[in-house]
Design a protein around this motif. Structure first.
Motif, PDB file in Angstrom:
ATOM      1  N   LEU A 158       0.828  -1.215   0.000  1.00  0.00           N
ATOM      2  CA  LEU A 158       0.000   0.000   0.000  1.00  0.00           C
ATOM      3  C   LEU A 158       0.860   1.262   0.000  1.00  0.00           C
ATOM      4  O   LEU A 158       0.526   2.251  -0.675  1.00  0.00           O
ATOM      5  CB  LEU A 158      -0.921   0.010   1.211  1.00  0.00           C
ATOM      6  CG  LEU A 158      -2.056  -1.016   1.243  1.00  0.00           C
ATOM      7  CD1 LEU A 158      -2.942  -0.763   2.452  1.00  0.00           C
ATOM      8  CD2 LEU A 158      -2.890  -0.957  -0.030  1.00  0.00           C
ATOM      9  N   LYS A 159       1.953   1.256   0.758  1.00  0.00           N
ATOM     10  CA  LYS A 159       2.819   2.433   0.832  1.00  0.00           C
ATOM     11  C   LYS A 159       3.395   2.774  -0.535  1.00  0.00           C
ATOM     12  O   LYS A 159       3.510   3.945  -0.901  1.00  0.00           O
ATOM     13  CB  LYS A 159       3.947   2.200   1.837  1.00  0.00           C
ATOM     14  CG  LYS A 159       3.501   2.292   3.298  1.00  0.00           C
ATOM     15  CD  LYS A 159       4.613   1.891   4.258  1.00  0.00           C
ATOM     16  CE  LYS A 159       4.126   1.880   5.691  1.00  0.00           C
ATOM     17  NZ  LYS A 159       5.148   1.377   6.645  1.00  0.00           N
ATOM     18  N   GLN A 160       3.760   1.739  -1.296  1.00  0.00           N
ATOM     19  CA  GLN A 160       4.311   1.972  -2.628  1.00  0.00           C
ATOM     20  C   GLN A 160       3.264   2.615  -3.541  1.00  0.00           C
ATOM     21  O   GLN A 160       3.554   3.584  -4.263  1.00  0.00           O
ATOM     22  CB  GLN A 160       4.787   0.654  -3.229  1.00  0.00           C
ATOM     23  CG  GLN A 160       5.461   0.817  -4.593  1.00  0.00           C
ATOM     24  CD  GLN A 160       5.987  -0.501  -5.136  1.00  0.00           C
ATOM     25  OE1 GLN A 160       6.018  -1.508  -4.425  1.00  0.00           O
ATOM     26  NE2 GLN A 160       6.375  -0.499  -6.387  1.00  0.00           N
ATOM     27  N   LEU A 161       2.027   2.080  -3.490  1.00  0.00           N
ATOM     28  CA  LEU A 161       0.951   2.650  -4.313  1.00  0.00           C
ATOM     29  C   LEU A 161       0.666   4.088  -3.891  1.00  0.00           C
ATOM     30  O   LEU A 161       0.478   4.973  -4.735  1.00  0.00           O
ATOM     31  CB  LEU A 161      -0.318   1.811  -4.172  1.00  0.00           C
ATOM     32  CG  LEU A 161      -0.258   0.352  -4.643  1.00  0.00           C
ATOM     33  CD1 LEU A 161      -1.591  -0.334  -4.390  1.00  0.00           C
ATOM     34  CD2 LEU A 161       0.104   0.268  -6.116  1.00  0.00           C
ATOM     35  N   ARG A 162       0.650   4.335  -2.591  1.00  0.00           N
ATOM     36  CA  ARG A 162       0.332   5.665  -2.065  1.00  0.00           C
ATOM     37  C   ARG A 162       1.424   6.670  -2.431  1.00  0.00           C
ATOM     38  O   ARG A 162       1.131   7.831  -2.766  1.00  0.00           O
ATOM     39  CB  ARG A 162       0.163   5.577  -0.548  1.00  0.00           C
ATOM     40  CG  ARG A 162      -0.624   6.726   0.056  1.00  0.00           C
ATOM     41  CD  ARG A 162      -1.083   6.398   1.473  1.00  0.00           C
ATOM     42  NE  ARG A 162      -1.906   7.488   1.992  1.00  0.00           N
ATOM     43  CZ  ARG A 162      -1.442   8.505   2.694  1.00  0.00           C
ATOM     44  NH1 ARG A 162      -0.156   8.572   2.978  1.00  0.00           N
ATOM     45  NH2 ARG A 162      -2.254   9.455   3.114  1.00  0.00           N
ATOM     46  N   THR A 163       2.684   6.236  -2.399  1.00  0.00           N
ATOM     47  CA  THR A 163       3.799   7.118  -2.750  1.00  0.00           C
ATOM     48  C   THR A 163       3.697   7.566  -4.199  1.00  0.00           C
ATOM     49  O   THR A 163       3.897   8.753  -4.527  1.00  0.00           O
ATOM     50  CB  THR A 163       5.143   6.390  -2.520  1.00  0.00           C
ATOM     51  OG1 THR A 163       5.252   6.053  -1.131  1.00  0.00           O
ATOM     52  CG2 THR A 163       6.312   7.278  -2.911  1.00  0.00           C
ATOM     53  N   GLU A 164       3.364   6.630  -5.084  1.00  0.00           N
ATOM     54  CA  GLU A 164       3.238   6.970  -6.504  1.00  0.00           C
ATOM     55  C   GLU A 164       2.068   7.918  -6.743  1.00  0.00           C
ATOM     56  O   GLU A 164       2.151   8.839  -7.563  1.00  0.00           O
ATOM     57  CB  GLU A 164       3.070   5.686  -7.327  1.00  0.00           C
ATOM     58  CG  GLU A 164       4.306   4.791  -7.317  1.00  0.00           C
ATOM     59  CD  GLU A 164       4.105   3.513  -8.119  1.00  0.00           C
ATOM     60  OE1 GLU A 164       3.278   3.521  -9.039  1.00  0.00           O
ATOM     61  OE2 GLU A 164       4.767   2.512  -7.807  1.00  0.00           O
ATOM     62  N   LEU A 165       0.973   7.698  -6.010  1.00  0.00           N
ATOM     63  CA  LEU A 165      -0.180   8.598  -6.151  1.00  0.00           C
ATOM     64  C   LEU A 165       0.130   9.996  -5.625  1.00  0.00           C
ATOM     65  O   LEU A 165      -0.289  10.994  -6.213  1.00  0.00           O
ATOM     66  CB  LEU A 165      -1.373   8.027  -5.382  1.00  0.00           C
ATOM     67  CG  LEU A 165      -2.383   7.179  -6.157  1.00  0.00           C
ATOM     68  CD1 LEU A 165      -3.496   6.734  -5.233  1.00  0.00           C
ATOM     69  CD2 LEU A 165      -2.953   7.934  -7.349  1.00  0.00           C
ATOM     70  N   ILE A 166       0.845  10.062  -4.510  1.00  0.00           N
ATOM     71  CA  ILE A 166       1.199  11.362  -3.930  1.00  0.00           C
ATOM     72  C   ILE A 166       2.021  12.185  -4.919  1.00  0.00           C
ATOM     73  O   ILE A 166       1.852  13.414  -5.014  1.00  0.00           O
ATOM     74  CB  ILE A 166       1.966  11.165  -2.601  1.00  0.00           C
ATOM     75  CG1 ILE A 166       1.004  10.684  -1.503  1.00  0.00           C
ATOM     76  CG2 ILE A 166       2.666  12.441  -2.155  1.00  0.00           C
ATOM     77  CD1 ILE A 166       1.679  10.282  -0.207  1.00  0.00           C
ATOM     78  N   LYS A 395     -13.546   1.943  -1.689  1.00  0.00           N
ATOM     79  CA  LYS A 395     -13.716   3.396  -1.799  1.00  0.00           C
ATOM     80  C   LYS A 395     -12.548   4.027  -2.547  1.00  0.00           C
ATOM     81  O   LYS A 395     -12.729   4.978  -3.323  1.00  0.00           O
ATOM     82  CB  LYS A 395     -13.851   4.017  -0.403  1.00  0.00           C
ATOM     83  CG  LYS A 395     -15.149   3.646   0.298  1.00  0.00           C
ATOM     84  CD  LYS A 395     -15.179   4.190   1.719  1.00  0.00           C
ATOM     85  CE  LYS A 395     -16.460   3.783   2.444  1.00  0.00           C
ATOM     86  NZ  LYS A 395     -16.470   4.252   3.854  1.00  0.00           N
ATOM     87  N   THR A 396     -11.339   3.505  -2.332  1.00  0.00           N
ATOM     88  CA  THR A 396     -10.163   3.987  -3.067  1.00  0.00           C
ATOM     89  C   THR A 396     -10.338   3.751  -4.553  1.00  0.00           C
ATOM     90  O   THR A 396     -10.089   4.640  -5.387  1.00  0.00           O
ATOM     91  CB  THR A 396      -8.884   3.259  -2.594  1.00  0.00           C
ATOM     92  OG1 THR A 396      -8.734   3.425  -1.194  1.00  0.00           O
ATOM     93  CG2 THR A 396      -7.659   3.798  -3.304  1.00  0.00           C
ATOM     94  N   SER A 397     -10.778   2.544  -4.898  1.00  0.00           N
ATOM     95  CA  SER A 397     -10.969   2.177  -6.303  1.00  0.00           C
ATOM     96  C   SER A 397     -12.018   3.069  -6.961  1.00  0.00           C
ATOM     97  O   SER A 397     -11.847   3.510  -8.102  1.00  0.00           O
ATOM     98  CB  SER A 397     -11.377   0.703  -6.398  1.00  0.00           C
ATOM     99  OG  SER A 397     -11.425   0.283  -7.732  1.00  0.00           O
ATOM    100  N   ASP A 419     -10.380  14.100  -6.244  1.00  0.00           N
ATOM    101  CA  ASP A 419     -10.577  12.648  -6.284  1.00  0.00           C
ATOM    102  C   ASP A 419      -9.308  11.891  -5.885  1.00  0.00           C
ATOM    103  O   ASP A 419      -9.382  10.853  -5.220  1.00  0.00           O
ATOM    104  CB  ASP A 419     -11.023  12.217  -7.687  1.00  0.00           C
ATOM    105  CG  ASP A 419     -12.460  12.642  -7.994  1.00  0.00           C
ATOM    106  OD1 ASP A 419     -13.263  12.690  -7.045  1.00  0.00           O
ATOM    107  OD2 ASP A 419     -12.768  12.930  -9.166  1.00  0.00           O
ATOM    108  N   ILE A 420      -8.148  12.403  -6.293  1.00  0.00           N
ATOM    109  CA  ILE A 420      -6.896  11.757  -5.884  1.00  0.00           C
ATOM    110  C   ILE A 420      -6.717  11.864  -4.377  1.00  0.00           C
ATOM    111  O   ILE A 420      -6.283  10.919  -3.711  1.00  0.00           O
ATOM    112  CB  ILE A 420      -5.687  12.382  -6.626  1.00  0.00           C
ATOM    113  CG1 ILE A 420      -5.761  12.086  -8.133  1.00  0.00           C
ATOM    114  CG2 ILE A 420      -4.378  11.829  -6.074  1.00  0.00           C
ATOM    115  CD1 ILE A 420      -4.679  12.765  -8.944  1.00  0.00           C
TER     116      ILE A 420
END
Length: 451
Positions: A158-166, A395-397, A419-420
């Motif tokens: 999850l941290k990896q996905l969140r870092t890329e989104l940030i 909800k994230t999806s 939305d992001i």
């Protein structure tokens, strides 16, 4: 909860035993224990050391104990932690806890030790929840899933996905500062590719909950069929013991009989049921009614029939009814022909052939059950077992789907950023990067007192 208070609780199960372990955590944990300990001066001892001595209340010796020291921040809670191993008398344990409370500690609330570990950065929230799952694990598979999550497998993903989104969120936010100049810092094609990749990962994680839930709670398997086809004999064969009464008299089983076994690390809960037939016997009729209740609650239905009897349209009708139930409940139907030691004159297509009496075909049936839950296919993947995580990922999806819609249609950067941010918020709720007091209270209230 005031974190500067020192808390105390019994860390081992209640009741009499060989030993009991009492745990203290907080700034004054070592001082409180040292005040009643007769042996070495605990305040001058190194962390991760064990010391023998006695605990006294005034002139009265309560017990001889071993005291384990964990000096902050090198402890489970990152606070000073003391664990006292005493004799497992409920009187001694109660006496010691009352003494520590008198000296300044207070009784811990459910999960408060692990909550402090989370609040002090020792664990994230999903890892903390895995601690409870690990304590409750009752099979190899549930232990493995909980251990993987507690050691950060799910969190790291999850941290990896969140870092890329940030990264993209910050670029979109930057565009808002230059809105009058109509510049685009976040490449829309790259953003779309990333979000599509994340959505695929999220959907796979969400789908894993079906398996994770049965691993955590066990797989309910109903053994159904007409009277005297060998359901109780099959249950005994699976359990390898005489659990159910076996008789040639039809209708012997009038209520459900349940027991659990572990097959290759997965816990299955087998339920032997009353034979399905029309009957005027009030008690047997109630048993048949319960059979259909259990069928509707099961993940797998084993429908057992006699391989040497001809049923005609009656069997096809029953199978059609069961197939409708499995389609509605997203469960599985396994057709099993029993008594193959007497021949296979009435074997239906796609049936497993067994002899419950002689134990033939039981291994093949077990392999079929494992195949149906797809455990072997997912053995090395992240598997979700917590409905809270599933809801947050859903909800994230949904938020990311709105971002994709906005990129294609296109919408202004402020809507994309909103939305992001929502997607990041829901991901953060899982690990505790974003949390509320009510959420934490709800999660940790389910823990045992000493953890």
């Amino acid at each position: 909860m005031k974190q500067n208070e020192t808390i105390v609780a019994l860390a081992t199960p209640t009741g009499s035993g060989a030993i009991g372990v009492i745990r203290l955590s907080g700034d004054d944990a070592i001082n409180i224990c040292n005040d009643v300990f007769r042996g070495k001066d605990l305040t001058k001892q190194a962390t991760h050391t064990i010391h023998f001595g006695t605990i006294v209340d005034g002139e009265n010796i309560i017990d001889e104990v071993l005291v384990s020291l964990f000096v902050a921040p090198r402890s489970y809670t990152k606070e000073n932690v003391v664990e006292i191993s005493c004799h497992g008398s409920s009187y001694i344990i109660d006496k010691l806890i009352r003494l520590f409370v008198k000296k300044g500690a207070r009784l811990a609330k459910p999960g408060e030790f692990t909550m402090r570990a989370f609040l002090n950065g020792q664990l994230d929230l999903s890892q903390a929840e895995a601690v409870a799952d690990l304590i409750a694990s009752s099979s190899e598979a549930s232990h493995k899933v909980a251990m993987q999550q507690m050691r950060g497998g799910f969190s790291n993903e999850l941290k990896q996905l969140r870092t890329e989104l940030i990264h993209f969120a910050s670029l979109v936010e930057l565009e808002l500062d230059f809105s009058e100049e109509d510049v685009e810092f976040a490449n829309r094609d790259q953003m779309k590719n990333l979000i599509e990749k994340i959505v695929v990962v999220l959907k796979k994680l969400i789908q894993s909950f079906e398996l994770g839930n049965v691993i955590k709670k066990g797989v309910p398997v109903v053994i159904a069929g007409k009277p005297n086809v060998g359901k109780s004999t099959l249950l005994n064969a699976l359990l390898n013991e005489e659990r159910a009464i076996v008789s040639d008299i039809a209708g012997t089983t009038r209520d459900t009989i349940e027991d659990e076994i572990t097959i290759q690390g997965i816990q299955f809960r087998f339920i032997d049921t009353a034979g399905i037939r029309d009957t005027e016997d009030v008690i047997e009729a109630k048993g048949v009614e319960r059979t259909f209740e259990k069928i509707n609650q099961s993940a797998i239905i084993i429908y057992l029939y006699d391989a040497n009897e001809t049923y005609g349209e009656e069997l096809n009708t029953i199978i059609s009814e069961l197939e409708a139930i499995t389609a509605k409940n997203n469960s599985h139907l396994v057709l099993v022909a029993n008594k193959n030691d007497k021949g296979n004159t009435a074997l239906l297509p796609q049936s497993l052939s067994i002899s419950a009496l002689q134990g033939k075909g039981i291994k093949e049936l077990e392999e079929k059950l494992l195949d149906l839950i797809h455990y072997n296919e997912s053995a090395n993947e992240t598997i979700l077992t917590n409905i809270r995580h599933v809801e947050a990922l859903q909800k994230t999806s949904e938020a990311l789907e709105r971002v994709l819609y906005g990129i294609d249609n296109p919408v202004t950067s402020d809507f994309l950023a909103m939305d992001i941010k929502q997607a990041l918020h829901y991901l953060g709720e899982i690990t505790g990067a974003i949390s509320t007091d009510d959420l934490l209270e709800n999660i940790f209230s389910k823990f045992c007192i000493g953890k």
